[in-house]
Design a protein around this motif. Structure first.
Motif, PDB file in Angstrom:
ATOM      1  N   ILE A 296      20.072 -37.694  28.317  1.00 21.11           N
ATOM      2  CA  ILE A 296      20.769 -38.976  28.261  1.00 21.11           C
ATOM      3  C   ILE A 296      21.857 -38.939  29.326  1.00 21.11           C
ATOM      4  CG2 ILE A 296      20.338 -39.392  25.804  1.00 21.11           C
ATOM      5  CD1 ILE A 296      23.223 -38.414  25.282  1.00 21.11           C
ATOM      6  N   GLU A 297      22.337 -40.105  29.689  1.00 24.89           N
ATOM      7  CA  GLU A 297      23.384 -40.195  30.697  1.00 24.89           C
ATOM      8  C   GLU A 297      24.729 -40.545  30.056  1.00 24.89           C
ATOM      9  OE1 GLU A 297      23.114 -39.355  33.819  1.00 24.89           O
ATOM     10  OE2 GLU A 297      20.965 -38.944  33.590  1.00 24.89           O
ATOM     11  N   THR A 298      25.795 -39.917  30.568  1.00 23.92           N
ATOM     12  CA  THR A 298      27.159 -40.282  30.186  1.00 23.92           C
ATOM     13  C   THR A 298      27.962 -40.474  31.464  1.00 23.92           C
ATOM     14  OG1 THR A 298      28.166 -38.069  30.157  1.00 23.92           O
ATOM     15  CG2 THR A 298      26.922 -38.731  28.194  1.00 23.92           C
ATOM     16  N   SER A 299      29.150 -41.027  31.334  1.00 22.17           N
ATOM     17  CA  SER A 299      29.991 -41.248  32.505  1.00 22.17           C
ATOM     18  C   SER A 299      30.457 -39.942  33.134  1.00 22.17           C
ATOM     19  CB  SER A 299      31.207 -42.103  32.120  1.00 22.17           C
ATOM     20  OG  SER A 299      31.993 -41.443  31.137  1.00 22.17           O
ATOM     21  N   GLU A 300      30.375 -38.832  32.378  1.00 22.95           N
ATOM     22  CA  GLU A 300      30.766 -37.523  32.903  1.00 22.95           C
ATOM     23  C   GLU A 300      29.563 -36.673  33.288  1.00 22.95           C
ATOM     24  OE1 GLU A 300      33.869 -35.424  30.794  1.00 22.95           O
ATOM     25  OE2 GLU A 300      34.470 -37.258  29.766  1.00 22.95           O
ATOM     26  N   GLY A 301      28.374 -37.309  33.368  1.00 19.73           N
ATOM     27  CA  GLY A 301      27.197 -36.578  33.797  1.00 19.73           C
ATOM     28  C   GLY A 301      26.090 -36.563  32.766  1.00 19.73           C
ATOM     29  N   THR A 302      24.967 -35.992  33.166  1.00 23.71           N
ATOM     30  CA  THR A 302      23.791 -35.920  32.307  1.00 23.71           C
ATOM     31  C   THR A 302      23.986 -34.882  31.203  1.00 23.71           C
ATOM     32  OG1 THR A 302      22.345 -36.535  34.147  1.00 23.71           O
ATOM     33  CG2 THR A 302      21.308 -35.443  32.263  1.00 23.71           C
ATOM     34  N   VAL A 303      23.542 -35.244  30.007  1.00 18.18           N
ATOM     35  CA  VAL A 303      23.531 -34.312  28.877  1.00 18.18           C
ATOM     36  C   VAL A 303      22.075 -34.098  28.492  1.00 18.18           C
ATOM     37  CG1 VAL A 303      24.153 -33.940  26.462  1.00 18.18           C
ATOM     38  CG2 VAL A 303      25.795 -34.994  28.028  1.00 18.18           C
ATOM     39  N   GLY A 304      21.624 -32.842  28.578  1.00 18.40           N
ATOM     40  CA  GLY A 304      20.244 -32.535  28.229  1.00 18.40           C
ATOM     41  C   GLY A 304      20.019 -32.586  26.727  1.00 18.40           C
ATOM     42  N   ILE A 305      18.791 -32.973  26.350  1.00 18.89           N
ATOM     43  CA  ILE A 305      18.386 -32.963  24.941  1.00 18.89           C
ATOM     44  C   ILE A 305      17.448 -31.789  24.744  1.00 18.89           C
ATOM     45  CG2 ILE A 305      17.347 -34.250  23.056  1.00 18.89           C
ATOM     46  CD1 ILE A 305      19.917 -35.496  24.109  1.00 18.89           C
ATOM     47  N   GLU A 306      17.874 -30.828  23.968  1.00 16.74           N
ATOM     48  CA  GLU A 306      17.126 -29.588  23.771  1.00 16.74           C
ATOM     49  C   GLU A 306      15.868 -29.818  22.949  1.00 16.74           C
ATOM     50  OE1 GLU A 306      16.415 -25.716  24.478  1.00 16.74           O
ATOM     51  OE2 GLU A 306      18.437 -26.439  24.912  1.00 16.74           O
ATOM     52  N   ASP A 307      16.037 -30.446  21.786  1.00 14.04           N
ATOM     53  CA  ASP A 307      14.889 -30.593  20.898  1.00 14.04           C
ATOM     54  C   ASP A 307      15.059 -31.781  19.954  1.00 14.04           C
ATOM     55  OD1 ASP A 307      16.781 -29.566  19.046  1.00 14.04           O
ATOM     56  OD2 ASP A 307      16.109 -27.529  19.428  1.00 14.04           O
ATOM     57  N   LEU A 308      13.941 -32.236  19.431  1.00 19.05           N
ATOM     58  CA  LEU A 308      13.881 -33.330  18.463  1.00 19.05           C
ATOM     59  C   LEU A 308      13.002 -32.858  17.315  1.00 19.05           C
ATOM     60  CD1 LEU A 308      14.222 -36.302  17.529  1.00 19.05           C
ATOM     61  CD2 LEU A 308      12.257 -36.870  18.979  1.00 19.05           C
ATOM     62  N   LEU A 309      13.578 -32.806  16.123  1.00 17.36           N
ATOM     63  CA  LEU A 309      12.852 -32.317  14.955  1.00 17.36           C
ATOM     64  C   LEU A 309      12.748 -33.409  13.898  1.00 17.36           C
ATOM     65  CD1 LEU A 309      14.975 -29.784  15.928  1.00 17.36           C
ATOM     66  CD2 LEU A 309      13.371 -28.596  14.423  1.00 17.36           C
ATOM     67  N   LEU A 310      11.691 -33.341  13.114  1.00  9.11           N
ATOM     68  CA  LEU A 310      11.504 -34.225  11.968  1.00  9.11           C
ATOM     69  C   LEU A 310      11.642 -33.368  10.719  1.00  9.11           C
ATOM     70  CD1 LEU A 310      10.748 -36.932  10.675  1.00  9.11           C
ATOM     71  CD2 LEU A 310       8.337 -36.376  11.100  1.00  9.11           C
ATOM     72  N   GLU A 311      12.580 -33.733   9.850  1.00 15.44           N
ATOM     73  CA  GLU A 311      12.914 -32.906   8.695  1.00 15.44           C
ATOM     74  C   GLU A 311      12.952 -33.749   7.429  1.00 15.44           C
ATOM     75  OE1 GLU A 311      15.828 -29.658  10.854  1.00 15.44           O
ATOM     76  OE2 GLU A 311      16.757 -31.288   9.719  1.00 15.44           O
ATOM     77  N   GLU A 312      13.035 -33.057   6.292  1.00 19.82           N
ATOM     78  CA  GLU A 312      13.264 -33.750   5.026  1.00 19.82           C
ATOM     79  C   GLU A 312      14.755 -33.675   4.688  1.00 19.82           C
ATOM     80  OE1 GLU A 312      11.068 -31.887   1.904  1.00 19.82           O
ATOM     81  OE2 GLU A 312      11.684 -29.865   2.440  1.00 19.82           O
ATOM     82  N   GLU A 313      15.297 -34.804   4.248  1.00 20.40           N
ATOM     83  CA  GLU A 313      16.704 -34.872   3.862  1.00 20.40           C
ATOM     84  C   GLU A 313      16.943 -34.035   2.612  1.00 20.40           C
ATOM     85  OE1 GLU A 313      19.775 -34.989   4.292  1.00 20.40           O
ATOM     86  OE2 GLU A 313      20.199 -37.113   4.708  1.00 20.40           O
ATOM     87  N   SER A 314      18.164 -33.550   2.464  1.00 16.02           N
ATOM     88  CA  SER A 314      18.534 -32.739   1.296  1.00 16.02           C
ATOM     89  C   SER A 314      18.873 -33.638   0.113  1.00 16.02           C
ATOM     90  CB  SER A 314      19.735 -31.866   1.639  1.00 16.02           C
ATOM     91  OG  SER A 314      20.829 -32.699   2.034  1.00 16.02           O
ATOM     92  N   ALA A 315      18.995 -33.029  -1.061  1.00 18.80           N
ATOM     93  CA  ALA A 315      19.415 -33.765  -2.248  1.00 18.80           C
ATOM     94  C   ALA A 315      20.882 -34.160  -2.109  1.00 18.80           C
ATOM     95  CB  ALA A 315      19.211 -32.914  -3.498  1.00 18.80           C
ATOM     96  N   GLN A 316      21.254 -35.214  -2.793  1.00 22.17           N
ATOM     97  CA  GLN A 316      22.623 -35.731  -2.701  1.00 22.17           C
ATOM     98  C   GLN A 316      23.523 -35.043  -3.723  1.00 22.17           C
ATOM     99  OE1 GLN A 316      22.813 -39.963  -2.709  1.00 22.17           O
ATOM    100  NE2 GLN A 316      25.035 -40.056  -2.699  1.00 22.17           N
ATOM    101  N   ARG A 317      24.621 -34.481  -3.234  1.00 19.63           N
ATOM    102  CA  ARG A 317      25.581 -33.799  -4.109  1.00 19.63           C
ATOM    103  C   ARG A 317      26.339 -34.855  -4.920  1.00 19.63           C
ATOM    104  NH1 ARG A 317      27.701 -28.623  -2.710  1.00 19.63           N
ATOM    105  NH2 ARG A 317      29.398 -27.958  -4.075  1.00 19.63           N
ATOM    106  N   VAL A 318      26.277 -34.758  -6.234  1.00 18.72           N
ATOM    107  CA  VAL A 318      26.895 -35.760  -7.111  1.00 18.72           C
ATOM    108  C   VAL A 318      28.230 -35.282  -7.654  1.00 18.72           C
ATOM    109  CG1 VAL A 318      26.644 -37.058  -9.267  1.00 18.72           C
ATOM    110  CG2 VAL A 318      24.677 -36.763  -7.742  1.00 18.72           C
ATOM    111  N   ALA A 319      28.279 -34.042  -8.135  1.00 18.78           N
ATOM    112  CA  ALA A 319      29.521 -33.562  -8.763  1.00 18.78           C
ATOM    113  C   ALA A 319      29.491 -32.046  -8.924  1.00 18.78           C
ATOM    114  CB  ALA A 319      29.710 -34.218 -10.132  1.00 18.78           C
TER     115      ALA A 319
END
Length: 628
Positions: free
Chosen positions: A151-174
């Motif tokens: 991706i591009e930013t005003s301070e230069g290019t930032v590389g994207i190392e990896d893209l993963l597809l995961e399952e979300e964790s359970a929601q902490r209630v208490a």
């Protein structure tokens, strides 16, 4: 000068700041990643049953145990899970996972295109060991989908190392007596994780990169919106420091402050290590000093002793004045020691840099120093609790003090709301990942996946095609209702009506404390449809949405009929206007058309949203002119 006062003076290049991001975004799919359960969050009160688990770390294929998992398992906790009428055996880990969700995979490939990433030829599902209770199985399923983007930013290019597809964790209630309560409604929601390369060199660039990635994700129109649906982790290090992973940054706006404060923390810890080395500081053996506090007036200590507990101490040679040193806003080295102690169930620590205080007297401090055999240049830390807890907690605090002699420890930290961080666990290693044997590999095919239109491009198109103002176009494009807006406009709904209803009207209702979150997509579609069909005037939209939010079990048609919000014909409108004009006949004769504004409001009120404002205006002007 305190740590937070120094942050503005940092030369990040000279310090060797290196940072990277991990962005976690929930996808808005119909079903979860490895089962057919819905992805909607539930009220914990709707839970139909509960069950409990105890989790333990497992060895990798090479027979190794992950350090982070091992430390987590030292805390003996029970995990209670809230199950619902929609909870399935996969979510309970009583049945193998099903195949990877195709909708989630397609959306992930869209994200990959937006960052110019290269999809893998074959994606293998992996198990990532997690024993904090957030997964019933003791691991999170994750699969690498694409690599090597940018991706591009005003301070230069930032590389994207990896893209993963995961399952979300359970929601902490208490927190519960013996552990933690989680809700299973969130567990298994598809989640993409985007990891940048360590190309970020300033807090401002970190924020800009996160904003850019967030915009690209929302451009798909297939991500969930709202608090908790996107989380940012930040990896930060300086040249003389160490890599620290900061997890759970909820607000995008906090990222630059998180980076600044972490740089300040690491720079201060480096200075502290130099000072401690120079004075040959050391950490002594832990000791039982319960006798020192037998007659104490300290409520915390007396409470622990009254329950049969103990006071454990660790001498910190050469640490006088250092334990109380601020290393981040409102956080001191002593806070770090306390964070480690709390992991073992203690409420925290006391140390001599802050005593006498909290009911501990100067005489008790002196007796404490004598009991452990320290000099004025030394410090002492203590924990008062159940004997077993106090012993484990003071040992952990002492171990953290020993790492202060070396500088900055590699670790995983949690983000606090004030932009500071707290210790969570050691950095995970490669031993936490091993293959998932219950789900076959998939072969991502990006050939039929369209590249989404960027939100910036949508704003321009909404202005050009639909004649929306720049402000309204931007609100719609970046808003949570963008996919709905595009769908209803494609079905023939007037774009201005759709945009103003979904953004302006709902925002106004929210400010008036109307619970618009109860309104479903179907509600909004049907309300817009009634207006488009001429069955509801524009002026009735607010009243109808309010009625539906109050009782969301009704359809829009039913609510409109019950509230008598159907459109009035021209004769009904004229009769209502004549009635208003005749009641105000003297004002009309005296002011003529200048009476229009006041009477217009009265007419609209009399018609209660059943007539279009343009028609009311036209007929009211006619009636005033007849009498002027």
């Amino acid at each position: 000068m305190s740590a937070n006062e120094e942050t503005a003076d940092f030369d990040y290049e000279a310090l060797g700041l290196v940072a990277g991001l991990e962005i976690h975004q929930q996808l808005d799919t119909a079903t979860k990643l490895f089962c057919q359960c819905p992805t909607e969050l539930r009220d914990p009160e709707a839970a139909t049953r509960t069950f409990t688990r105890y989790l333990h770390p497992t060895r990798s294929e090479l027979g190794e145990l992950d350090d982070a998992a091992v430390e987590e398992s030292k805390v003996d906790r029970e995990f209670e899970y809230l199950a619902y009428d929609s909870t399935c055996l996969v979510e309970e880990d009583d049945e193998p996972p099903h195949e990877l969700d195709e909708e989630a995979l397609e959306t992930t490939l869209e994200v990959a295109q937006l960052m110019a990433m290269e999809p893998v030829d074959q994606a293998h599902i992996m198990r990532k060991i997690v024993v904090d209770g957030s997964n019933t199985s003791g691991f999170q399923r994750s699969t690498l989908i694409a690599t090597d983007g940018e991706i591009e930013t005003s301070e230069g290019t930032v590389g994207i190392e990896d893209l993963l597809l995961e399952e979300e964790s359970a929601q902490r209630v208490a927190e519960i007596d013996d552990g933690v309560r989680y809700s299973l409604d969130r567990l298994g929601i598809p989640l993409v994780e985007i990891g940048t390369k360590p190309d970020i060199s300033s807090p401002e660039q970190a924020l800009e990169a996160a904003e850019r990635i967030g915009m690209l994700l929302r451009s798909t129109g297939k991500v969930k919106r709202g608090l908790g649906t996107i989380r940012q982790d930040v990896n930060v290090s300086i040249e003389e420091g160490a890599r620290v992973e900061i997890k759970g940054v909820q607000s995008l706006d906090d990222i630059d402050d998180i980076v600044r404060n972490e740089v300040a923390r690491q720079a201060t810890l480096v200075k502290i290590a130099d000072e401690l080395t120079e004075c040959e500081a050391a950490v002594g053996d832990r000791q039982d000093v319960t006798d020192v506090f037998e007659e104490t007036d300290s409520g915390v200590i007396a409470g622990a002793l009254g329950d049969g507990g103990s006071v454990m101490a660790v001498p910190l040679y050469g640490f006088d004045g250092v334990v109380g040193r601020e290393i981040a806003p409102d956080r001191r080295l002593g806070t770090e020691l306390s964070d480690h102690a709390k992991r073992h169930g203690a409420g925290g620590i006391f140390h001599t840099d802050e005593l006498p205080a909290y009911g501990v007297t100067a005489d008790e401090v002196e007796a404490l120093r004598e009991a452990v055999g320290v000099d004025p240049e030394d410090a002492v830390a203590i924990v008062a609790d159940e004997t077993e807890v106090a012993d484990a907690a003071i040992e952990a605090a002492g171990e953290r003090a020993e790492t202060a002699l070396e500088g900055v420890p590699e670790e995983t930290r949690g983000a606090n709301d004030d932009g500071t961080t707290r210790y969570l666990r050691p950095l995970p290693g490669a031993a936490r990942m091993y293959p998932e044997t219950d789900v076959p590999p998939v072969e991502p095919d990006p050939s039929d996946v369209p590249e989404p239109e960027l939100l910036t491009e949508k704003v321009e198109r909404y202005q050009d095609e639909y004649d929306l103002s720049s402000g309204l176009a931007e609100q719609v494009a970046y808003g949570k209702y963008m996919p709905l807006f595009e769908d209803v406009v494609a079905d023939g709904i007037d774009p201005t009506l759709a945009a103003s209803t979904l953004e302006s009207t709902l925002t106004e209702l929210r400010r008036d404390d109307v619970d618009v979150e109860t309104l479903t997509r179907q509600h909004l579609e049907d309300v817009l449809g009634l207006v488009d069909d001429g069955e509801l005037p524009n002026e009735g939209v607010t009243d109808l949405l309010t009625a539906l939010a109050t009782d969301p079990d009704r359809t829009a048609q039913e609510a409109a009929e019950e509230a008598d919000l159907g459109g009035a014909d021209e004769d009904e409108v004229r009769d209502a206007i004549i009635d208003v004009v005749e009641r105000n006949e003297a004002q009309v004769e005296e002011e003529g058309m200048q009476a229009f504004s006041g009477l217009m409001g009265e007419c609209m009120g009399a018609l209660r949203g059943k007539a279009d404002g343009d028609l009311v205006s036209e007929l009211l002007r006619e009636e005033i002119q007849k009498r002027s």
